[in-house]
Design a protein around this motif. Sequence first.
Motif, mmCIF file in Angstrom:
data_model
loop_
_atom_site.group_PDB
_atom_site.id
_atom_site.type_symbol
_atom_site.label_atom_id
_atom_site.label_comp_id
_atom_site.label_asym_id
_atom_site.label_seq_id
_atom_site.Cartn_x
_atom_site.Cartn_y
_atom_site.Cartn_z
ATOM 1 N N UNK A 1 -48.405 68.672 -4.275
ATOM 2 C CA UNK A 1 -47.688 66.550 -3.417
ATOM 3 C C UNK A 1 -46.540 67.196 -3.951
ATOM 4 N N UNK A 2 -45.470 68.143 -5.122
ATOM 5 C CA UNK A 2 -44.520 68.547 -5.543
ATOM 6 C C UNK A 2 -43.389 69.419 -5.029
ATOM 7 N N UNK A 3 -42.845 69.159 -5.398
ATOM 8 C CA UNK A 3 -41.650 70.062 -5.127
ATOM 9 C C UNK A 3 -41.524 71.611 -6.096
ATOM 10 N N UNK A 4 -41.455 72.932 -5.685
ATOM 11 C CA UNK A 4 -40.987 73.359 -6.695
ATOM 12 C C UNK A 4 -39.454 74.757 -6.375
ATOM 13 N N UNK A 5 -39.170 75.848 -6.985
ATOM 14 C CA UNK A 5 -38.571 76.441 -6.519
ATOM 15 C C UNK A 5 -38.707 77.180 -6.176
ATOM 16 N N UNK A 6 -40.038 77.583 -6.157
ATOM 17 C CA UNK A 6 -41.422 78.869 -5.750
ATOM 18 C C UNK A 6 -41.530 78.294 -4.296
ATOM 19 N N UNK A 7 -41.194 77.235 -3.381
ATOM 20 C CA UNK A 7 -41.543 76.939 -2.220
ATOM 21 C C UNK A 7 -39.863 76.665 -1.264
ATOM 22 N N UNK B 1 -30.875 69.932 -6.010
ATOM 23 C CA UNK B 1 -29.791 69.255 -7.421
ATOM 24 C C UNK B 1 -29.350 70.250 -8.645
ATOM 25 N N UNK B 2 -30.025 71.484 -8.089
ATOM 26 C CA UNK B 2 -28.735 72.658 -9.057
ATOM 27 C C UNK B 2 -29.457 73.266 -10.269
ATOM 28 N N UNK B 3 -29.011 73.928 -10.856
ATOM 29 C CA UNK B 3 -29.296 74.838 -11.961
ATOM 30 C C UNK B 3 -29.346 73.999 -13.479
ATOM 31 N N UNK B 4 -28.845 72.690 -12.920
ATOM 32 C CA UNK B 4 -28.949 71.902 -14.467
ATOM 33 C C UNK B 4 -30.328 71.798 -14.595
ATOM 34 N N UNK B 5 -31.592 71.404 -13.258
ATOM 35 C CA UNK B 5 -32.136 71.937 -13.868
ATOM 36 C C UNK B 5 -33.416 72.457 -12.708
ATOM 37 N N UNK B 6 -33.334 73.034 -12.025
ATOM 38 C CA UNK B 6 -34.015 74.351 -11.938
ATOM 39 C C UNK B 6 -33.032 75.792 -10.992
ATOM 40 N N UNK B 7 -33.369 76.797 -11.766
ATOM 41 C CA UNK B 7 -33.280 77.713 -10.469
ATOM 42 C C UNK B 7 -34.381 78.958 -10.618
ATOM 43 N N UNK B 8 -34.493 79.855 -10.471
ATOM 44 C CA UNK B 8 -35.619 80.334 -10.286
ATOM 45 C C UNK B 8 -35.648 81.719 -11.670
ATOM 46 N N UNK B 9 -36.800 81.240 -11.662
ATOM 47 C CA UNK B 9 -36.934 81.873 -12.996
ATOM 48 C C UNK B 9 -37.709 83.509 -13.086
ATOM 49 N N UNK B 10 -37.476 84.301 -13.185
ATOM 50 C CA UNK B 10 -37.213 86.052 -13.221
ATOM 51 C C UNK B 10 -38.781 85.995 -13.747
ATOM 52 N N UNK B 11 -39.798 86.804 -12.884
ATOM 53 C CA UNK B 11 -41.206 86.915 -13.560
ATOM 54 C C UNK B 11 -41.594 88.222 -14.958
ATOM 55 N N UNK B 12 -40.232 88.751 -14.554
ATOM 56 C CA UNK B 12 -40.308 89.778 -15.594
ATOM 57 C C UNK B 12 -39.571 89.455 -16.610
ATOM 58 N N UNK C 1 -29.184 82.263 -6.399
ATOM 59 C CA UNK C 1 -30.381 82.901 -6.876
ATOM 60 C C UNK C 1 -31.435 83.022 -5.166
ATOM 61 N N UNK C 2 -30.065 81.876 -4.135
ATOM 62 C CA UNK C 2 -30.595 81.770 -2.787
ATOM 63 C C UNK C 2 -29.842 82.923 -1.906
#
Length: 523
Positions: A88-94, A99-110, A459-460
């Motif tokens: 029910x939530x939005x996610x950077x993986x979706x 809203x920007x990298x202030x809050x969320x950007x891709x976190x590499x799994x490595x 990252x987009x």
Amino acid sequence: MSTMNTVGRPTTPNQVSSKPATLTGARGLLQDEHLIFESDGWGKTGVDLPEPQTTGSDLGDLVRKDPIGLPGLSEPEAMRHYVRLSQKNHAIDLAIYPLGSCTMKHNPRLNEKMARLPGFSDIHPLQPMSTVQGALELMDQLSHWLKTLTGMPAVALSPKAGAHGELCGLMAIRAAHEASGEHEKRRKVLVPTSAHGTNPATAAFVGYTVVEVAQTDDGRVDVADLAAKLGDDVAAIMVTNPNTCGLFERDILEISRLTHEAGAYFYCDGANFNAIVGRVRPGDLGVDAMHINLHKTFSTPHGGGGPGAGPVVLSEALAPFAPAPWVVHDADGYRLVEREEDEAEQAFGRLCAFQGQMGMYVRALSYMMSHGSDGLRQVAEDAVLNANYIKARLSDLMSPAFPEGPCMHEALFDDEWLKGTDITTLDFAKAMIDEGFHPMTMYFPLVVHGAMLIEPTETESKQELDRFIEAMRLLAEAAKAGDVERFKGAPFHAPMRRLDETRAARSPVLRWTAPEGSNIAAE
């Protein structure tokens, strides 16, 4: 009239809403989920424990007499509950998170894999230093690269976030003025009108009086107003660069010169360092202290209360006052300087009990080493390119707050283009949810009326940017065509309809209570 959606299938505005409501509350494969307290099974437990061998207790009168008040769930039930919530939530993986990298950007799994290595994740801050040499070496390497990238001679790793870093920087500035005997007369901190809200709040917390500096019509610090307010009663200025309007302060060298000429220190809010990393060194601009949000520039996770990290780089003038601890490498290996009676004689103290967030250090250094110097430079270039691409593609339908020239890492629009439509920035943002996108930053910075601040991050891909832009264009065209109900009633398709957000913020319900007549408490 039908239109074409982003995958080429014809749609009509009411195509989805005209379908009958479901009978269960679920929609498609998205389950209708209640609060965990509303789950049945209060008498259940997912663990079988042996009966105690003795009946004695050391609790005395503290033995619980009533039910604990927590629902009992099996492992599948618990897993399903949280998976359903996540859907029910939005996610950077979706999808893109504008809203920007202030809050969320891709976190590499490595980075996540590295942070979970036992040598980093299983250590304890009170272990002997001889047993954590690898962790201390990593902290030393991270410090080296942060100093190299910023052109600053010292860094304090321990601050836990951006605002904590601001506190660190201003406390170092205060300590420097105390050491020179000027603290009593230097009681003001100058802050531009477009600053992050934490800037004036931090200055006031440290005990300073905050004086606002005006902004020019093109969204930058008014240097004339700054010069007029600088004097021997000013301790520091706090300037964000690139600023919260998404613009580079082109008079930054003059700002620095005027500040130092007045005997004050230059604190730079480094929240937007991702727009210039590898391209500009803040130390070369005359900055004395700057926090670096590792989650914003170097991909460490952020949100949900932490953990976070906001290291602060310091100029030569402020380096002696850096808080303990810091890492030293000598003939005996790596060690921490932690006490004032050691080399930390002038340190203003400590900001946290131990050494900071080890997991964040590992993730940030992994990101740096993965990219290399050329890759980090490309991070800034791609962040700026993506933001300018969005600005260019939307400027014919929406109104850029500062149309002249390029922006940096974020594209800022105002609500001028919505005049006469009876649609607000909030309405537009809610309609974005129906289209599958998290809204952009709204109504900030405050100096722009009805602000819509879009930060795509580096990252987009162009494909994802185009998908987002097409949705924004379709919504903008619908707004201008007078389709008011689409916006005023939005979101129609979210798990929850539009909420009273003001009431939710001012009068939050943080405690669940059993419905009247329920026998849950008696079980």
